[in-house]
Design a protein around this motif. Structure first.
Motif, PDB file in Angstrom:
ATOM      1  N   ILE A 116      13.463   2.822  94.672  1.00 59.74           N
ATOM      2  CA  ILE A 116      12.788   3.256  95.890  1.00 59.74           C
ATOM      3  C   ILE A 116      12.157   4.618  95.618  1.00 59.74           C
ATOM      4  CG2 ILE A 116      13.012   3.645  98.352  1.00 59.74           C
ATOM      5  CD1 ILE A 116      13.650   0.775  97.348  1.00 59.74           C
ATOM      6  N   ALA A 117      10.825   4.629  95.574  1.00 55.45           N
ATOM      7  CA  ALA A 117      10.096   5.818  95.124  1.00 55.45           C
ATOM      8  C   ALA A 117       9.220   6.385  96.234  1.00 55.45           C
ATOM      9  CB  ALA A 117       9.228   5.474  93.914  1.00 55.45           C
ATOM     10  N   PRO A 118       9.056   7.715  96.266  1.00 54.84           N
ATOM     11  CA  PRO A 118       8.216   8.360  97.279  1.00 54.84           C
ATOM     12  C   PRO A 118       6.743   8.328  96.900  1.00 54.84           C
ATOM     13  CG  PRO A 118       9.188  10.016  95.862  1.00 54.84           C
ATOM     14  CD  PRO A 118       9.695   8.698  95.367  1.00 54.84           C
ATOM     15  N   ARG A 119       5.898   8.674  97.841  1.00 52.44           N
ATOM     16  CA  ARG A 119       4.459   8.760  97.630  1.00 52.44           C
ATOM     17  C   ARG A 119       3.956  10.097  98.198  1.00 52.44           C
ATOM     18  NH1 ARG A 119       5.594   4.956  94.926  1.00 52.44           N
ATOM     19  NH2 ARG A 119       4.831   2.815  95.094  1.00 52.44           N
ATOM     20  N   GLY A 120       2.712  10.440  97.858  1.00 49.90           N
ATOM     21  CA  GLY A 120       2.052  11.600  98.448  1.00 49.90           C
ATOM     22  C   GLY A 120       2.295  12.897  97.712  1.00 49.90           C
ATOM     23  N   GLY A 121       1.372  13.849  97.872  1.00 53.73           N
ATOM     24  CA  GLY A 121       1.507  15.159  97.259  1.00 53.73           C
ATOM     25  C   GLY A 121       1.318  15.121  95.751  1.00 53.73           C
ATOM     26  N   ARG A 122       1.529  16.278  95.113  1.00 51.54           N
ATOM     27  CA  ARG A 122       1.438  16.364  93.653  1.00 51.54           C
ATOM     28  C   ARG A 122       2.771  15.950  93.032  1.00 51.54           C
ATOM     29  NH1 ARG A 122      -2.576  15.516  91.422  1.00 51.54           N
ATOM     30  NH2 ARG A 122      -3.781  17.228  92.343  1.00 51.54           N
ATOM     31  N   ILE A 123       3.853  16.580  93.472  1.00 52.74           N
ATOM     32  CA  ILE A 123       5.197  16.114  93.118  1.00 52.74           C
ATOM     33  C   ILE A 123       5.740  15.437  94.373  1.00 52.74           C
ATOM     34  CG2 ILE A 123       7.506  16.736  92.359  1.00 52.74           C
ATOM     35  CD1 ILE A 123       6.342  19.087  90.879  1.00 52.74           C
ATOM     36  N   SER A 124       5.823  14.116  94.338  1.00 55.25           N
ATOM     37  CA  SER A 124       6.097  13.338  95.553  1.00 55.25           C
ATOM     38  C   SER A 124       7.538  13.446  96.014  1.00 55.25           C
ATOM     39  CB  SER A 124       5.755  11.868  95.315  1.00 55.25           C
ATOM     40  OG  SER A 124       4.427  11.727  94.864  1.00 55.25           O
ATOM     41  N   ILE A 184      12.044  12.136  89.065  1.00 55.58           N
ATOM     42  CA  ILE A 184      11.059  12.857  89.883  1.00 55.58           C
ATOM     43  C   ILE A 184       9.677  12.253  89.626  1.00 55.58           C
ATOM     44  CG2 ILE A 184       9.914  15.094  90.215  1.00 55.58           C
ATOM     45  CD1 ILE A 184      12.597  16.400  89.495  1.00 55.58           C
ATOM     46  N   HIS A 185       8.900  12.092  90.702  1.00 56.33           N
ATOM     47  CA  HIS A 185       7.596  11.438  90.594  1.00 56.33           C
ATOM     48  C   HIS A 185       6.470  12.459  90.726  1.00 56.33           C
ATOM     49  CE1 HIS A 185       8.941   7.148  90.750  1.00 56.33           C
ATOM     50  NE2 HIS A 185      10.053   7.793  91.054  1.00 56.33           N
ATOM     51  N   LEU A 186       5.627  12.484  89.693  1.00 58.36           N
ATOM     52  CA  LEU A 186       4.515  13.421  89.605  1.00 58.36           C
ATOM     53  C   LEU A 186       3.199  12.661  89.545  1.00 58.36           C
ATOM     54  CD1 LEU A 186       3.114  16.177  88.923  1.00 58.36           C
ATOM     55  CD2 LEU A 186       3.776  15.760  86.530  1.00 58.36           C
ATOM     56  N   SER A 187       2.299  12.947  90.465  1.00 61.56           N
ATOM     57  CA  SER A 187       0.959  12.354  90.436  1.00 61.56           C
ATOM     58  C   SER A 187       0.053  13.270  89.623  1.00 61.56           C
ATOM     59  CB  SER A 187       0.411  12.185  91.858  1.00 61.56           C
ATOM     60  OG  SER A 187       1.163  11.230  92.572  1.00 61.56           O
ATOM     61  N   TRP A 188      -0.287  12.827  88.415  1.00 62.05           N
ATOM     62  CA  TRP A 188      -1.090  13.662  87.527  1.00 62.05           C
ATOM     63  C   TRP A 188      -2.526  13.762  88.064  1.00 62.05           C
ATOM     64  CZ3 TRP A 188       0.985  16.599  83.867  1.00 62.05           C
ATOM     65  CH2 TRP A 188       0.124  17.265  82.992  1.00 62.05           C
ATOM     66  N   PRO A 189      -3.150  14.945  87.997  1.00 63.77           N
ATOM     67  CA  PRO A 189      -4.536  15.081  88.484  1.00 63.77           C
ATOM     68  C   PRO A 189      -5.490  14.195  87.693  1.00 63.77           C
ATOM     69  CG  PRO A 189      -3.540  17.228  88.038  1.00 63.77           C
ATOM     70  CD  PRO A 189      -2.610  16.210  87.468  1.00 63.77           C
ATOM     71  N   LYS A 192     -11.663  21.086  89.220  1.00 63.13           N
ATOM     72  CA  LYS A 192     -10.390  21.767  89.443  1.00 63.13           C
ATOM     73  C   LYS A 192      -9.269  21.189  88.576  1.00 63.13           C
ATOM     74  CE  LYS A 192     -11.369  23.101  94.231  1.00 63.13           C
ATOM     75  NZ  LYS A 192     -10.897  23.045  95.637  1.00 63.13           N
ATOM     76  N   TYR A 193      -9.622  20.319  87.644  1.00 67.14           N
ATOM     77  CA  TYR A 193      -8.598  19.622  86.848  1.00 67.14           C
ATOM     78  C   TYR A 193      -7.671  20.597  86.119  1.00 67.14           C
ATOM     79  CZ  TYR A 193      -6.583  16.495  83.306  1.00 67.14           C
ATOM     80  OH  TYR A 193      -5.718  15.800  82.505  1.00 67.14           O
ATOM     81  N   ASP A 194      -8.215  21.539  85.373  1.00 65.43           N
ATOM     82  CA  ASP A 194      -7.393  22.507  84.628  1.00 65.43           C
ATOM     83  C   ASP A 194      -6.551  23.357  85.569  1.00 65.43           C
ATOM     84  OD1 ASP A 194      -8.387  21.590  82.215  1.00 65.43           O
ATOM     85  OD2 ASP A 194      -9.998  23.078  82.134  1.00 65.43           O
ATOM     86  N   GLN A 195      -7.142  23.720  86.690  1.00 65.86           N
ATOM     87  CA  GLN A 195      -6.413  24.529  87.672  1.00 65.86           C
ATOM     88  C   GLN A 195      -5.219  23.745  88.232  1.00 65.86           C
ATOM     89  OE1 GLN A 195      -8.813  25.930  90.987  1.00 65.86           O
ATOM     90  NE2 GLN A 195      -7.023  25.971  92.321  1.00 65.86           N
ATOM     91  N   GLN A 196      -5.418  22.486  88.488  1.00 66.79           N
ATOM     92  CA  GLN A 196      -4.341  21.661  89.043  1.00 66.79           C
ATOM     93  C   GLN A 196      -3.205  21.480  88.046  1.00 66.79           C
ATOM     94  OE1 GLN A 196      -6.794  18.317  90.050  1.00 66.79           O
ATOM     95  NE2 GLN A 196      -7.241  19.055  92.117  1.00 66.79           N
ATOM     96  N   ILE A 197      -3.533  21.350  86.764  1.00 70.46           N
ATOM     97  CA  ILE A 197      -2.478  21.273  85.744  1.00 70.46           C
ATOM     98  C   ILE A 197      -1.730  22.593  85.650  1.00 70.46           C
ATOM     99  CG2 ILE A 197      -2.024  21.005  83.270  1.00 70.46           C
ATOM    100  CD1 ILE A 197      -4.314  19.040  83.138  1.00 70.46           C
ATOM    101  N   ASP A 221      -3.383   7.042  84.916  1.00 74.12           N
ATOM    102  CA  ASP A 221      -4.059   5.891  84.321  1.00 74.12           C
ATOM    103  C   ASP A 221      -5.050   6.263  83.220  1.00 74.12           C
ATOM    104  OD1 ASP A 221      -3.145   3.443  85.597  1.00 74.12           O
ATOM    105  OD2 ASP A 221      -3.958   4.263  87.460  1.00 74.12           O
ATOM    106  N   GLY A 222      -5.763   7.395  83.368  1.00 74.97           N
ATOM    107  CA  GLY A 222      -6.844   7.748  82.457  1.00 74.97           C
ATOM    108  C   GLY A 222      -6.378   8.116  81.062  1.00 74.97           C
ATOM    109  N   GLU A 223      -7.247   7.873  80.069  1.00 78.71           N
ATOM    110  CA  GLU A 223      -6.911   8.156  78.672  1.00 78.71           C
ATOM    111  C   GLU A 223      -6.670   9.648  78.440  1.00 78.71           C
ATOM    112  OE1 GLU A 223      -8.775   7.495  74.176  1.00 78.71           O
ATOM    113  OE2 GLU A 223      -9.894   6.866  75.941  1.00 78.71           O
ATOM    114  N   LYS A 224      -7.574  10.496  78.899  1.00 76.55           N
ATOM    115  CA  LYS A 224      -7.414  11.942  78.727  1.00 76.55           C
ATOM    116  C   LYS A 224      -6.176  12.440  79.465  1.00 76.55           C
ATOM    117  CE  LYS A 224      -9.516  16.361  80.055  1.00 76.55           C
ATOM    118  NZ  LYS A 224      -8.884  17.089  78.941  1.00 76.55           N
TER     119      LYS A 224
END
Length: 429
Positions: free
Chosen positions: A141-149, A173-178, A198-203, A246-249
């Motif tokens: 049972i996993a959460p959704r939303g936010g950067r760290i869900s 812990i569930h992390l939604s990668w930018p 904002k990709y680098d900033q988000q990382i 999902d993305g390669e990079k």
């Protein structure tokens, strides 16, 4: 008025979940079935003994004289499977999408590692009940939303409440990668693809949060900070980091993040382009829970069958790969999990290896393989009997199901409707 109240109470009872099965007190012997162990092996004529919630014996029944048991089940001509495991599920967190008050899958804010999805889990959800007749007996049972869900937990799907349901609490812990890019438009009128400025900033924000959490844990402060405290365990393997990407990079960047921060266990959730980074995955011991198999390719110029072939590509490369079902109507679709594995088998992977994608491999990824995922002596008696191939929707018909040796109900709102209207149309003939 009294008649109205009475009819309302009857309707509420009719749609309530079945009472959870009591603890196993009588020994059970299942004979004659074709046992699919879940590790690639098959016993054509099996004998399975169940006692105190565990598998005490599993062997070829030929020339074996079993001890006396309390209950005997003849599974001749049928198939026996370990309970299927639904990873990255939101079962029990949302009951009706259109009713906001029933939605507990996400929390406000971006960095929420302390949000424990298990607290909101409703073990009496009708959607939990609907998953079991197809053999889905365990779920993360996993959460959704936010950067760290937030933090997920693993449950078995026949319980009075979340405390009774727990198989493994706070497993990861569930992390939604930018994303390194963004899309404009919508599915009917897709627009272009643009770089995410904002990709680098988000990382950096993710890295700063982890640095602060590590500093907090190391300093042993007098004032508690619960979000930072929840990050503890990633470096020791006590908790796993599930990175939704999902993305390669993005996959490459996520694995470099793992290496930089000495995160012991990481699993990619989605991992659509993971097959392009196989060497890096193997080198860093990263597993994959693939995005929904019954889907279209992400890009219009890709092989239309790539979603079906993805599991075989990763499996053949030696990656521990499982299946998950995040996406539109994901809770209702959980019951189709075995047929996703069946599709993978239709597109090249061996049928018994396809079974691993929702049994032993998923159990390894979730860290519950000591007790679940295969039919082996000493493991939990969480299994089911089907009249046909459980990975084929045309033949899968579950007749008996057990969770920790307890024979559970296979009734649901859908089976009630089937029986009701079958009786109606039979009466009209």
């Amino acid at each position: 008025m009294k008649k109205y109240i009475l009819s309302l109470l009857i309707s509420c009872v009719a749609f309530a979940q079945q009472t959870p099965a009591p603890k196993q007190t009588k020994s059970i012997l299942i004979t004659g079935g074709k046992a699919h162990i879940g590790n690639g092996k098959v016993i054509e004529n099996s004998l399975i003994s169940i006692s105190n919630g565990k598998i005490t014996t599993i062997t070829d029944a030929t020339n074996v004289r079993p001890e006396k048991h309390d209950i005997y089940i003849d599974a001749s001509g049928k198939h026996i499977y370990p309970g299927f495991i639904a990873a990255n599920a939101t079962l029990g967190l949302v009951e009706i999408d259109a009713v906001k008050a029933s939605n507990d899958e996400n929390e406000m804010g971006q960095m929420n590692p302390h949000i424990r999805s298990i607290i909101a889990y409703n073990s009496e959800s009708g959607l939990v009940e609907a998953a079991r007749p197809n053999g889905v007996l365990v779920a993360q049972i996993a959460p959704r939303g936010g950067r760290i869900s937030g933090t997920s937990s693993v449950v078995q799907l026949d319980a009075w409440n979340w405390e009774d349901a727990i198989v493994k609490e706070n497993d990861g812990i569930h992390l939604s990668w930018p994303r390194s890019y963004s899309r404009s438009g919508w599915w009917a009128e897709p627009g272009g693809i643009e770089p995410n400025k904002k990709y680098d900033q988000q990382i950096t924000e993710i890295q700063d949060f982890l640095n602060d959490a590590n500093a907090y844990v190391a300093s042993n402060p007098n004032v508690r900070d619960i979000p930072y405290e929840a990050m503890k365990g990633l470096d020791t393997g006590e908790k796993q980091l599930f990175v939704h990407v999902d993305g390669e990079k993005e996959i490459i960047d996520a694995i470099l993040f793992k290496k930089k921060n000495n995160i012991k266990k990481m699993t990619l959730v989605g991992g659509y382009y993971a097959y392009k980074n196989v060497a890096l995955l193997k080198e860093n011991n990263v597993s994959v829970l693939l995005r929904r198999i019954h889907d279209l390719p992400l890009l219009e110029d890709e092989d239309v069958n790539l979603p079906y072939k993805n599991a075989k590509i990763l499996y053949d490369a030696g990656i521990i790969v499982g299946l998950q079902n995040a996406g539109d109507m994901e809770r209702m679709q959980i019951r189709n999990l075995p047929f996703y594995a069946g599709t993978c088998a239709a597109w090249g992977i061996d049928k018994e290896d396809a079974l691993k994608l929702i049994t032993s491999n998923t159990a390894k990824i979730l860290g519950i393989d000591a007790n679940y995922g295969t039919l082996e002596t000493g493991k939990s008696a969480t299994l089911f009997i089907s009249e046909g191939d459980a990975l084929d929707m045309r033949t899968n018909k579950v007749t008996n199901a057990f969770i920790d040796g307890r024979q559970i109900s296979l009734e649901s709102h859908q089976t009630e409707l089937y029986d009701r209207y079958k009786e109606k149309y039979n009466a009209e003939k």
